[in-house]
Design a protein around this motif. Structure first.
Motif: not given
Length: 181
Positions: A44-71
């Motif tokens: 789907f051509g998405m990009r990972v914008l940000r990864r956030l890790d929460f070690e104490a709770m043992q999970f990670s969040l990956y935020f993906l999107a398709r920024p507009e061209a030139g954005e």
């Protein structure tokens, strides 16, 4: 006059307190980040914008999107985090550590009984080209555009079995035509 939305029983005038609210993201739980990230970035051509890790709770969040061209996406992580949470159309993939070692699909897709969550949706410029791309990438189809009662709508599955609707917007002007309202 600006569009005020379609009106049905239960629809209320948005209060001024809700001004500025916008849907930012939806979240899917994933079993294996490497497999899911490969799928959403490659297919789907998405990009990972940000990864956030929460070690104490043992999970990670990956935020993906398709920024507009030139954005312009901020390089500095704090600024990029703020920017990510101000966008529309973001997909959050949540990985609970240790799930990658479990057998088979471990999360309910929402479409099997009992039904709940249904799908996410991508709009594409060319539906036939997208179907060919999915075939070339061995993506699992639920329904092709020429199947079923709803033509010009495709459903595929991601690596965790979640359904993804794929549409070509300019082919949907009569979708749902004849429904009340």
């Amino acid at each position: 006059m600006s569009f005020a939305g379609e009106q049905y029983p239960g629809v209320q005038v948005p209060p001024p307190e809700a001004d500025g609210f916008r849907l930012n993201h939806t979240m899917l739980r994933i079993k294996d980040p490497e497999a899911s990230l490969s799928f959403y970035t490659r297919v789907f051509g998405m990009r990972v914008l940000r990864r956030l890790d929460f070690e104490a709770m043992q999970f990670s969040l990956y935020f993906l999107a398709r920024p507009e061209a030139g954005e312009t996406v901020p390089e500095e992580t704090g600024e990029r985090t703020v920017w990510t949470f101000s966008q529309r159309g973001v997909l959050e993939l949540t990985h609970n550590w240790g799930t990658e070692g479990q057998e088979g699909r471990i999360y309910h897709d929402g479409n099997a009984e009992p039904q709940g969550f249904g799908h996410i949706c991508f709009s594409v410029p060319d539906l036939e080209a997208a179907e060919a791309w999915f075939d070339a990438n061995e993506v699992e189809f639920v329904k092709r555009s020429d199947q079923g009662k709803m033509k010009d709508v495709v459903f595929v599955k991601d690596v965790d079995g979640y359904w993804i609707e794929v549409v070509q917007a300019d082919r949907l002007s009569a979708l749902g035509d004849g429904a009340p309202g």
